[in-house]
Design an enzyme around this catalytic site. Structure first.
Site, short mmCIF file in Angstrom:
data_model
loop_
_atom_site.label_atom_id
_atom_site.label_comp_id
_atom_site.label_asym_id
_atom_site.label_seq_id
_atom_site.Cartn_x
_atom_site.Cartn_y
_atom_site.Cartn_z
N ASP A 367 0.85 -1.21 0.00
CA ASP A 367 0.00 0.00 0.00
C ASP A 367 0.88 1.25 0.00
OD1 ASP A 367 -2.28 1.88 1.13
OD2 ASP A 367 -3.28 0.02 0.59
N ASP A 368 0.35 2.33 0.47
CA ASP A 368 0.98 3.65 0.45
C ASP A 368 2.41 3.61 1.03
OD1 ASP A 368 1.29 6.34 0.32
OD2 ASP A 368 -0.45 6.85 1.53
N TRP A 478 -6.09 1.80 -6.79
CA TRP A 478 -6.17 3.18 -7.31
C TRP A 478 -6.95 4.02 -6.30
CZ3 TRP A 478 -4.95 4.55 -12.65
CH2 TRP A 478 -5.29 5.86 -12.99
N ASP A 479 -6.20 4.77 -5.49
CA ASP A 479 -6.83 5.50 -4.40
C ASP A 479 -7.13 6.95 -4.81
OD1 ASP A 479 -7.79 5.93 -1.85
OD2 ASP A 479 -5.95 5.31 -0.83
N ASP A 549 -12.91 1.90 4.67
CA ASP A 549 -11.75 1.81 5.56
C ASP A 549 -12.15 1.20 6.90
OD1 ASP A 549 -9.75 2.71 3.94
OD2 ASP A 549 -9.77 4.78 4.67
C1 DGJ Z 1 -6.97 5.42 2.08
C2 DGJ Z 1 -7.35 4.00 1.80
O1 DGJ Z 1 -8.72 3.83 1.98
C3 DGJ Z 1 -6.55 3.07 2.68
O2 DGJ Z 1 -6.94 1.74 2.47
C4 DGJ Z 1 -5.08 3.26 2.40
O3 DGJ Z 1 -4.79 2.83 1.11
C5 DGJ Z 1 -4.71 4.72 2.59
N1 DGJ Z 1 -5.56 5.59 1.84
C6 DGJ Z 1 -3.27 4.96 2.21
O4 DGJ Z 1 -2.95 6.28 2.28
#
Ligand code: DGJ
Length: 740
Positions: A367-368, A478-479, A549
């Protein structure tokens, strides 16, 4: 089942499996809507439906057609300013500033199949064997404007798809002020409006209210479909339940601002409009230019909401979702976010990946935090190159190592964003959406890139492509973590600034389209601070979306239950996470977390290196179980039985298409001491088939399970897990000993 046109070519009957949609051409050349509901016989004319009467205090269309009063008629695609005082489906402004239009029928086109739209996500029938498309051509002779109303029926699913094209044939500029994709005038308003509204961490909560005179609407002005209001909604009869009664389900294949509205007028009719939000929208049509609206869909069922949702799920699978993934098993994911947040190292990542592989997980998602110099959420968005300070060997090396472990590899991107602390900002501050003379608004320390600009889209395409190639990537998350403000683009003339919202979304779609075309094997999952942009527009490119989330399974019961009305289980992703839960602090058992996450594209958001030996064994078995029933969970018919919005329990069931296999989840939300027996009822089984049910020695006929239910004693278990208990029942068809 097909589209019937009567002999004098004035009545159009769009006949689907269980529903009929009928309209006709009025004497003045406009269109009158006649009927949409349960299937009725095809006839030459429907005289009683076609009748209308004239009333005092209503306004007649003209002296020639003085009997026609638009306000007394169910309209098909209505204009404003000629006697219909309800909200119109469209408005076009001519050079003289007037917004009056009269669209008159010119002809129709009819063809098999359904073409995809050019620059928008859309439904499709590539083989041309399932759908039929009718286009009604209308013109306004004063403005020299042509309007094409497109109707595609997918009869098997009772789905009607609509959109509209506006073409400027004149030598003047025309301005589109409003361009809705769908209008439906219903003859009465005895309906409940069921919407799915929420916020970050509590997306798509169900609200059911009765229609009343005036306007009821859901909409977004966030330049994203938003967690606040999802574009999907239903209109149901007051008595409609999950299992019986009439219901219409509407959705919009679009990811930006929308406005889905119902207007109940003084005659108690209900007008539905679905489309781009006219607030913050205006589109200039130069001579010979055209505008195509996104598609809207509507489905009808008289067998309750479960059937409506199942029709939609099957429809999406065959005619909306990327065919590379629509039939495919979705992999079991381990996502690193809740384990590492931004605290990454090659060693920690590989340890987690090995532990994941050992448990049977199939795809590792980093992830990030892997790019630029991003150690928190304050920097580096836009710099899609490896952070060598923490991943010194590079992302290619890491991907290779993960592939060697035997896992697929996925990466997180937030392509639409830019951090001030980034190389991209140093070089291209002007790519940020902003106004030179105003201070920028900030969200999560970040700004949004101007995707209306081709060079920005090209930059993102190139930098993401490089990483995909370097890592031989299998998956992208893809956020999108902030909504858009400071609307302005240096690319657009002042008279075109209100085109920004739509052009931004077109830029996003172009980018996604180019990426999925160049890399057809990469699975995309969309995300927006959880499930904040959960819509059919993105589903066309990214067949699954992070649902929320909030990974607390008890909260998830509501979120996934609400989401399931308009979207299928394979589209939702759900992960098992730590207990106590990071968002809510609630403690739940591993079984409960897993049982709820099963009904989706399943995965983990958990530091699996820290599980005890016993927990690891339990997870291994749970993963085996999911793999065995994966296609049932992802693509079976999904039934909602008890609603967490109105009961002390929630209950869902998936049933295989051939009705031989099924799994039911029962979740007790509030236990009490010394309870009586609980009856668990099943749905969707074959009443004459004989089934085994896990935990029971005897066999059951389908009708017994569905009507009498099974008696379950929860008392002992309820004491062990004081508040939350979930239980799975596995139902398999057996060769019936009873029948012998
Ligand atoms: C928001 C997403 O909903 C999370 O799952 C995670 O990927 C964070 N961003 C990362 O910054």
């Amino acid at each position: 089942m097909t589209i019937y046109i009567n002999k004098d070519e004035t009545v159009f009957h769009l006949e689907m499996k269980d529903s009929s949609y009928i309209f006709r051409i009025l004497e003045n050349g406009e269109l009158q809507h006649l009927y949409f509901g349960k299937r009725i016989h095809v006839k030459e004319n429907y005289n009683q439906l076609m009748a209308y009467e004239k009333r005092g205090f209503e306004v007649s269309f003209s002296e020639e057609f003085e009997d026609i009063q638009q306000s007394m008629i169910q309209n098909e695609y209505s204009s404003y300013g000629k006697g219909d005082f309800r909200h119109p489906a469209f408005q076009v402004q001519g050079m003289n500033g007037s917004r009056i239009t009269t669209l008159k029928y010119q002809g129709f086109e009819l063809k098999k199949g359904k073409n995809r739209l050019n620059s928008l996500p859309s439904t499709f029938d590539d083989i041309g064997q399932c759908a039929e498309t009718l286009t009604i051509i209308l013109t306004d002779s004063i403005l020299d404007l042509t309007v094409r109303l497109n109707y595609t029926i997918f009869p098997k699913y009772n789905v009607l798809v609509r959109n509209t094209e506006f073409l400027n044939n004149s030598n003047n500029k025309l301005t589109l002020l409003k361009a809705m994709s769908l209008q439906l005038d219903l003859p009465d308003s005895q309906y409940d409006f069921i919407q799915f509204s929420g916020a970050w961490l509590r997306e798509r909560q169900l609200y059911r209210t009765s229609l009343r005179p005036g306007i009821q609407a859901i909409d977004s002005l966030r330049y994203s479909s938003s967690p606040q209001q999802n574009p999907f909604f239903m209109l149901s009869r007051r008595e409609t339940t999950e299992h019986s009664g009439e219901v219409y389900g509407f959705n919009f294949i679009y990811s930006g601002n929308f406005q889905n509205m119902i207007e109940v007028d003084h005659f108690d009719t209900a007008r539905v409009t679905v489309g781009i939000n006219p607030v913050e929208f205006r589109f200039l049509l130069n001579p010979a230019e055209s505008f195509v609206t996104p598609e809207a869909i509507v489905t009808y069922s008289d067998q309750g909401m479960n059937q409506m949702s199942q029709q939609l799920s099957d429809f999406y699978r065959h005619h909306l979702v990327n065919p590379n993934f629509s039939q495919a098993s979705r992999p079991i994911i381990l996502n690193s976010w809740e384990t590492f947040y931004f605290d990454l190292s090659t060693e920690k990542i590989l340890d987690l990946a090995k532990a994941a592989k050992d448990l049977g997980i199939e795809l590792f998602v980093l992830d990030d935090g892997w790019f630029g110099h991003r150690k928190d959420d304050k920097s580096s968005l836009g710099d899609w190159v490896t952070d060598r300070s923490r991943l010194p060997e590079g992302i290619g090396f890491l991907a290779d190592a993960i592939h060697k472990i035997g896992l697929q590899f996925g990466l997180w991107f937030e392509p639409e964003m830019i951090s001030i602390d980034s190389d991209l900002y140093k070089n291209h501050a002007d790519w940020t959406i902003h106004l030179l003379d105003r201070e920028k608004s900030v969200g999560r320390n970040q700004y949004v890139l101007d995707l209306t600009r081709q060079e920005v889209v090209d930059y993102l395409f190139d930098s993401i492509s490089k990483i995909i190639i370097e890592t031989n990537l299998d998956y992208i998350k893809w956020d999108m973590n902030r909504h858009i403000t400071d609307i302005y683009s240096i690319e657009l003339d002042s008279e075109q600034q209100m085109e920004f919202g739509h052009r931004y979304i077109l830029g996003l779609y172009q980018l996604l389209d180019r990426l999925i075309t160049k890399f057809p094997s990469v699975l995309f999952e969309s995300c927006s601070s959880g499930g904040g942009r959960f819509d059919l527009g993105l589903m066309y490119y990214a067949p699954q979306a992070w649902t929320s989330d909030d990974t607390d399974p008890i909260e998830r019961l509501k979120i996934q239950h609400g989401t399931s009305y308009g979207y299928s289980p394979s589209m939702m992703t759900a992960h098992v996470s730590i207990s106590p839960n990071e968002q809510s602090g609630r403690q739940t058992s591993l079984d409960t977390r897993t049982n709820v996450a099963y009904f989706s594209s399943f995965g983990y958001e958990l530091d699996v290196t820290r599980l005890s030996v016993e927990e690891k064994e339990q997870v291994r078995e749970q993963i085996q179980f999911y793999k065995k029933y994966r296609s049932l969970f992802q693509y079976g018919d999904f039934y909602r039985i008890n609603s967490p919005f109105s009961c002390d329990s929630a209950s869902w069931q998936v049933v295989s298409k051939n009705k031989c296999q099924s799994i039911l989840l029962y979740a007790l939300l509030n236990s009490k001491l010394n309870p009586g027996y609980t009856r668990v009822y099943f749905s969707g089984l074959d009443k004459d088939k004989c089934y085994s049910v896990s935990g029971f020695d005897e066999f059951f006929y389908g009708d017994e399970l569905m009507n009498a239910g099974i008696k379950v004693s929860l008392s002992n278990l309820a004491l062990c897990v004081p508040e939350y208990l979930t239980k799975l029942f596995v139902i398999e068809e057996v060769v019936c000993k009873l029948c012998k």
